[in-house]
Design a protein around this motif. Structure first.
Motif, PDB file in Angstrom:
ATOM      1  N   LEU A   5       6.967  45.489  29.440  1.00 39.57           N
ATOM      2  CA  LEU A   5       8.020  46.792  29.131  1.00 39.57           C
ATOM      3  C   LEU A   5       7.347  48.082  29.698  1.00 39.57           C
ATOM      4  O   LEU A   5       8.243  48.780  30.426  1.00 39.57           O
ATOM      5  N   ALA A   6       5.927  48.252  30.131  1.00 36.29           N
ATOM      6  CA  ALA A   6       5.630  49.424  30.617  1.00 36.29           C
ATOM      7  C   ALA A   6       5.968  49.497  32.021  1.00 36.29           C
ATOM      8  O   ALA A   6       6.327  50.400  32.737  1.00 36.29           O
ATOM      9  N   GLY A   7       5.680  48.421  32.806  1.00 32.81           N
ATOM     10  CA  GLY A   7       6.216  48.264  33.916  1.00 32.81           C
ATOM     11  C   GLY A   7       7.723  48.547  34.378  1.00 32.81           C
ATOM     12  O   GLY A   7       7.880  49.360  35.152  1.00 32.81           O
ATOM     13  N   ALA A   8       8.600  47.775  33.745  1.00 30.27           N
ATOM     14  CA  ALA A   8       9.988  48.330  33.711  1.00 30.27           C
ATOM     15  C   ALA A   8      10.189  49.736  33.486  1.00 30.27           C
ATOM     16  O   ALA A   8      11.149  50.181  33.983  1.00 30.27           O
ATOM     17  N   SER A   9       9.497  50.266  32.439  1.00 37.81           N
ATOM     18  CA  SER A   9       9.913  51.605  32.184  1.00 37.81           C
ATOM     19  C   SER A   9       9.290  52.549  33.229  1.00 37.81           C
ATOM     20  O   SER A   9      10.017  53.650  33.641  1.00 37.81           O
ATOM     21  N   ALA A  61      17.442  31.561  21.095  1.00 36.43           N
ATOM     22  CA  ALA A  61      16.414  32.511  21.834  1.00 36.43           C
ATOM     23  C   ALA A  61      17.102  33.292  22.994  1.00 36.43           C
ATOM     24  O   ALA A  61      16.981  34.309  23.247  1.00 36.43           O
ATOM     25  N   ALA A  62      18.068  32.604  23.585  1.00 28.78           N
ATOM     26  CA  ALA A  62      18.961  33.224  24.820  1.00 28.78           C
ATOM     27  C   ALA A  62      19.480  34.395  24.271  1.00 28.78           C
ATOM     28  O   ALA A  62      19.631  35.428  24.794  1.00 28.78           O
ATOM     29  N   VAL A  63      20.298  34.194  23.048  1.00 26.16           N
ATOM     30  CA  VAL A  63      21.193  35.248  22.543  1.00 26.16           C
ATOM     31  C   VAL A  63      20.275  36.455  21.997  1.00 26.16           C
ATOM     32  O   VAL A  63      20.630  37.537  22.407  1.00 26.16           O
ATOM     33  N   ALA A  64      19.131  36.231  21.561  1.00 25.72           N
ATOM     34  CA  ALA A  64      18.238  37.251  21.245  1.00 25.72           C
ATOM     35  C   ALA A  64      17.878  37.900  22.229  1.00 25.72           C
ATOM     36  O   ALA A  64      17.639  39.210  22.269  1.00 25.72           O
ATOM     37  N   ILE A  65      17.354  37.258  23.448  1.00 25.79           N
ATOM     38  CA  ILE A  65      16.948  38.050  24.695  1.00 25.79           C
ATOM     39  C   ILE A  65      18.165  38.855  25.183  1.00 25.79           C
ATOM     40  O   ILE A  65      17.636  40.079  25.624  1.00 25.79           O
ATOM     41  N   PHE A  66      19.153  38.500  25.215  1.00 24.07           N
ATOM     42  CA  PHE A  66      20.434  39.264  25.751  1.00 24.07           C
ATOM     43  C   PHE A  66      20.620  40.363  24.867  1.00 24.07           C
ATOM     44  O   PHE A  66      21.029  41.523  25.406  1.00 24.07           O
ATOM     45  N   VAL A  67      20.321  40.321  23.611  1.00 22.89           N
ATOM     46  CA  VAL A  67      20.608  41.442  22.536  1.00 22.89           C
ATOM     47  C   VAL A  67      19.733  42.486  22.946  1.00 22.89           C
ATOM     48  O   VAL A  67      20.057  43.721  22.981  1.00 22.89           O
ATOM     49  N   ILE A  68      18.421  42.340  23.491  1.00 18.64           N
ATOM     50  CA  ILE A  68      17.451  43.401  23.622  1.00 18.64           C
ATOM     51  C   ILE A  68      18.129  44.041  24.775  1.00 18.64           C
ATOM     52  O   ILE A  68      18.120  45.226  24.850  1.00 18.64           O
ATOM     53  N   ALA A  69      18.481  43.196  26.012  1.00 18.25           N
ATOM     54  CA  ALA A  69      18.839  43.907  27.172  1.00 18.25           C
ATOM     55  C   ALA A  69      20.185  44.770  27.058  1.00 18.25           C
ATOM     56  O   ALA A  69      20.165  45.965  27.510  1.00 18.25           O
ATOM     57  N   THR A  70      21.219  44.042  26.483  1.00  9.56           N
ATOM     58  CA  THR A  70      22.531  44.641  26.210  1.00  9.56           C
ATOM     59  C   THR A  70      22.305  45.565  25.140  1.00  9.56           C
ATOM     60  O   THR A  70      23.055  46.901  25.470  1.00  9.56           O
ATOM     61  N   LEU A  87      11.472  44.386  28.482  1.00  4.91           N
ATOM     62  CA  LEU A  87      11.240  43.368  27.438  1.00  4.91           C
ATOM     63  C   LEU A  87      11.815  42.459  27.506  1.00  4.91           C
ATOM     64  O   LEU A  87      11.328  41.007  27.357  1.00  4.91           O
ATOM     65  N   ALA A  88      13.118  42.279  27.656  1.00  2.00           N
ATOM     66  CA  ALA A  88      14.047  41.166  27.688  1.00  2.00           C
ATOM     67  C   ALA A  88      13.553  40.437  28.857  1.00  2.00           C
ATOM     68  O   ALA A  88      13.615  39.122  28.835  1.00  2.00           O
ATOM     69  N   GLY A  89      13.509  40.947  30.070  1.00  2.00           N
ATOM     70  CA  GLY A  89      12.977  40.234  31.228  1.00  2.00           C
ATOM     71  C   GLY A  89      11.877  39.415  31.014  1.00  2.00           C
ATOM     72  O   GLY A  89      11.659  38.213  31.410  1.00  2.00           O
ATOM     73  N   SER A  90      10.874  39.730  30.363  1.00  4.71           N
ATOM     74  CA  SER A  90       9.685  39.302  30.015  1.00  4.71           C
ATOM     75  C   SER A  90       9.813  38.037  29.368  1.00  4.71           C
ATOM     76  O   SER A  90       9.463  36.910  29.566  1.00  4.71           O
ATOM     77  N   VAL A 125      12.091  42.882  37.033  1.00  2.89           N
ATOM     78  CA  VAL A 125      10.793  43.900  37.056  1.00  2.89           C
ATOM     79  C   VAL A 125      10.033  43.179  35.984  1.00  2.89           C
ATOM     80  O   VAL A 125       8.675  43.036  36.025  1.00  2.89           O
ATOM     81  N   GLY A 126      10.580  43.148  34.757  1.00  2.00           N
ATOM     82  CA  GLY A 126       9.941  42.742  33.611  1.00  2.00           C
ATOM     83  C   GLY A 126       9.496  41.148  33.568  1.00  2.00           C
ATOM     84  O   GLY A 126       8.241  40.876  33.244  1.00  2.00           O
ATOM     85  N   ALA A 127      10.322  40.459  34.167  1.00  2.00           N
ATOM     86  CA  ALA A 127       9.877  38.936  34.283  1.00  2.00           C
ATOM     87  C   ALA A 127       9.180  38.723  35.416  1.00  2.00           C
ATOM     88  O   ALA A 127       8.058  38.037  35.062  1.00  2.00           O
ATOM     89  N   TYR A 128       9.202  39.376  36.580  1.00  3.66           N
ATOM     90  CA  TYR A 128       8.079  39.270  37.473  1.00  3.66           C
ATOM     91  C   TYR A 128       6.568  39.793  37.072  1.00  3.66           C
ATOM     92  O   TYR A 128       5.625  39.362  37.204  1.00  3.66           O
TER      93      TYR A 128
END
Lengths: 433, 359
Positions: free
Chosen positions: B102-106, B46-55, B234-237, B78-81
């Motif tokens: 996603l919208a917040g970070a955008s 799951a961590a790999v998949a999340i970092f794939v989105i961010a990277t 999205l990744a942060g969320s 921003v996404g996580a908070y």
């Protein structure tokens, strides 16, 4: 019955007799005389426990010695027969004092390494990140290396136990000292802005009625000049500091730079003299050092590291010299060994084949006594507090601490009482029976 | 009727159908893999998949569009908070939380992107670095909202009941993260093949030439920043769900630098580079984390060994595969192709970086 005995080989009958004797002598409630894999992390020959520690990052100075020290005590126990023949394997992982990392490495300990218990995991903000998880997974979370009173919540966190005196109790006893010995002086606070500092302030506020200035810091920002300047401007003559060692050192150096010389009253966790001396020298590139610590007020709940006549100090110093000579002999090493001693007491009391629920039950029902602590433990079915009190100490010009007055015990809201129990001496082999 | 026909034709365009097919195969394979491994391996997956989105998002910005961002850790924050605050006292569906984060970070990305489009080189790096340093401090300044240093806890996403009571929550998290990562990769893959993607590259390669070709340089840069921020959000969320905690220390400058190092190791400018980089980012620390206690070394060495190894991996990767793991693999592929084809063609193991697959 007769027939069975007749068919027994002599070896088997010896085992049977041994069993019966052992049952009578020691096994007690645990039953059985052979080791079984009674719980995750427990095999017939091993007890595997894990921890999260700040081996790097802002809290590493000083605290990174704690886990190797605990491990040294476990190695000593292993070399002397282990626990019911089992060797303790202690796997401690670095979280850099970052709660997000704590969260992921704790899952590694539980899900991959399958530890029996998490032992002495360090830090208030860090451990708060995983306390719900460990309890939902029913993993014993023993002797958290933090004095937050958040660990004493048996109804929501039945698997979590504190160890050192909670910061509120410590704050109350330090506050009482200030009221009695530094009466009439203006008092200011400097504290870490999380449960650690806030719990300490809660205790202080029960004793100190008027505070000239309340300043806080966060461990991610190393500039404390505004806070120290504000304390100076408020005229505070006594500053109580609930800080980790790096920030005690930063505060002392900043104050020295501002020619501000209040009486510093520093919580036990931020006051270890060798650690602070090293940090002061390093941060000031040699311009300052241990002389800034003279006159500092702090407190202790274990014997003083410099008290060579104390049998506990002799024991732990001997283990230090044998196993972890490369580390300094200081309060952090003593702390790690003290906590490890408590773990060995608890796991032995839980019987030959301990279970996760079993060790929790043992801690709630069996009083752990005879350890190195100055005050008694509070463990009971409604109480997951560790040491219930501290003794105030002052740092002399030679860097040695001297205790002042009696040991006091308290609870978060109760009164402060003088403790009159006599200190225990260690067993001759240094391992709890 | 024509709309439907057009929709079908769209589905049959080689790019989209190829990407969808690949993603579907990858999804099925990863689901099978995830079901065979232990709970902690699922957690790591799951961590790999999340970092794939961010990277992947960062690679689009830095590798494809040429804008260096040292502040993507803050956009993840921003996404996580957003996620943590949305879930505070509410039980909102996951998909809604993901989209709102996603919208917040955008939004933050759009505001910052306008400023970033005016900056070049070290000034852009400095500005984005300021974002990484400054933004997490807001959480400690307004601790009554953001929970201070201790942060905000996030409940793990509950697995649907039809999977059974024994279904590990880590596996469910992995499935969610994999699905979101694959959707992101398909969308980004298509974007890169479109005219928008070509204009990203054109702006990176030569701004003046791109402007002469009729591309609005500033707008293109802002669009790249927004798309990239959306990925970070999205990744942060998902990161908040994954770690169960959103705290400022988790989104420090180190995270932003790790993301950059991941795309450099993995390969700048390609989505597969983002995947390789994320694998390194997650597995190297994971592999080294037990060394302090398991190896019998002096603690001053043992404690710092994981950091040392991570640094060494970075240095060695840069020396051995200067174009990243992805670049190294493509070079190997090109060399093999040249050997196979023999002297008949003039392939000399040269990689066309803008069409490396040779399609």
């Amino acid at each position: 019955m007769n027939i069975q005995i007749n068919h027994m080989t002599s070896a088997m009958s010896r085992i049977a007799i041994g069993c019966a004797l052992a049952l009578l002598a020691a096994c007690g409630e645990s039953g059985g005389t052979t080791n079984t894999a009674s719980a995750p992390g427990i095999t017939t020959s091993e007890i595997k426990i894990g921890s999260t520690q700040p081996l790097t990052g802002p809290a590493a100075p000083g605290y990174s010695e704690i886990a190797p020290a605990a491990n040294a005590y476990f190695q000593y126990v292993n070399a002397h027969g282990g626990i019911f023949g089992r060797k303790i394997t202690y796997e401690y992982l670095d979280d850099g004092y970052n709660p997000t990392t704590t969260s992921s490495v704790t899952r590694k300990l539980v899900l991959q390494d399958k530890v029996f218990a998490v032992f002495n995991a360090l830090g208030t903000p860090t451990h708060l990140a995983v306390v719900d998880y460990l309890n939902s997974e029913k993993v014993p979370d023993l002797f958290v290396a933090s004095g937050c009173n958040c660990w004493n919540d048996p109804s929501t966190h039945p698997y979590t136990f504190g160890w050192q005196p909670d910061y509120t109790i410590e704050g109350k006893i330090l506050g009482q000292y200030i009221q009695q010995n530094l009466a009439g002086k203006k008092v200011g606070y400097f504290y870490q802005n999380d449960e650690f500092g806030l719990d300490g302030v809660k205790g202080l506020d029960q004793q100190i009625s008027s505070v000239a200035s309340r300043q806080n810091y966060v461990p991610t920002n190393t500039n404390v000049a505004p806070q120290i300047a504000a304390l100076q401007a408020s005229g505070a003559q006594v500053v109580v500091s609930f800080s980790i060692p790096a920030f005690t050192a930063l505060a002392l150096l900043t104050a020295a730079k501002l020619h501000y010389n209040p009486v510093w009253v520093v919580s036990n966790v931020g006051s270890d003299v060798p650690t602070l001396t090293g940090l002061l020298t390093k941060f000031s590139s040699g311009a300052a050092g241990g002389q800034l610590l003279t006159g500092m007020v702090t407190d202790a709940y274990l014997p003083l590291v410099t008290d060579a006549s104390n049998p506990w100090i002799t024991l732990f110093k001997k283990i230090h010299d044998q196993y972890i000579q490369s580390l300094p002999w200081d309060g952090n090493v003593l702390y790690g060994m003290g906590a490890a001693y408590a773990f060995v007491q608890a796991i032995k009391a839980a019987g030959r084949n301990p279970t996760r629920a079993g060790i929790v039950h043992t801690l709630e029902t069996t009083k752990l006594t005879g350890g190195p602590g100055l005050a008694p433990y509070g463990y009971g079915s409604n109480n997951h507090l560790g040491y219930l009190g501290v003794q105030v100490a002052t740092i002399g010009a030679d860097g040695n601490a001297t205790t002042v007055g009696p040991v006091y015990t308290s609870s978060d809201s109760g009164s402060i009482n003088q403790y009159s129990g006599t200190p225990a001496t260690p067993p001759s082999n240094g391992i709890p029976s | 009727m024509p709309a439907v026909v057009k929709g079908w034709r769209l589905l049959l365009t080689p790019t989209l159908s190829r990407h969808l097919g690949l993603a579907l195969v990858a999804f099925i394979l990863l689901l099978l893999l995830s079901s065979q491994i232990g709970a902690y391996d699922d957690y790591t997956l799951a961590a790999v998949a999340i970092f794939v989105i961010a990277t992947a998002g960062l690679n689009l910005l830095t590798g494809v569009n040429g804008q260096l961002s040292l502040g993507h850790g803050a956009l993840m924050a921003v996404g996580a908070y957003s996620t943590s605050l949305l879930l505070r006292g509410h039980d909102l569906p996951l998909i809604l939380v993901l989209l709102l984060s996603l919208a917040g970070a955008s939004l933050v990305g759009a505001v910052f992107g306008v400023a970033a489009a005016r900056l070049r080189g070290p000034y852009l790096a400095g500005a984005t670095l300021a974002l990484a340093v400054g933004l997490p401090q807001i959480a400690t300044r307004y601790s009554h909202v953001f929970g201070g240093e201790e942060g905000l806890t996030v409940p793990p996403p509950a697995a649907p009941s039809w999977l059974g009571a024994d279904f590990p929550p880590e596996r469910w998290m992995a499935w969610i993260a994999i699905a979101v990562a694959l959707v992101t990769l398909v969308l980004l893959g298509n974007l890169l093949q479109s005219s928008v993607g070509r204009s990203f590259k054109a702006v990176r390669d030569h701004e003046a030439a791109a402007a002469l070709a009729g591309i609005n340089v500033a707008r293109t840069q802002v669009v790249a920043f927004v798309v990239s921020s959306a990925c970070a959000g999205l990744a942060g969320s998902l990161f908040a769900y994954w770690s169960g905690l959103t705290a400022p220390a988790g989104f420090g400058v180190a995270l932003s630098l790790q993301l950059i190092s991941a795309i450099v190791i993995g390969g700048l400018g390609s989505l597969s580079g983002a995947v390789w980089g994320s694998i390194v980012l997650v597995f190297v620390p994971n592999f080294t984390s037990g060394m302090a206690s398991s190896l019998n070394l002096p603690s001053s060495v043992g404690n710092n060994l994981p950091l040392l190894i991570y640094g060494a991996v970075l240095v060695v990767a840069m020396l051995v595969v200067p174009y990243g793991i992805d670049g190294g693999l493509r070079r190997l592929l090109a060399l093999a192709r040249a050997r196979w084809a023999g002297a008949a063609t003039n392939h000399k193991g040269v990689v066309d970086w803008d069409d490396p697959a040779g399609s």
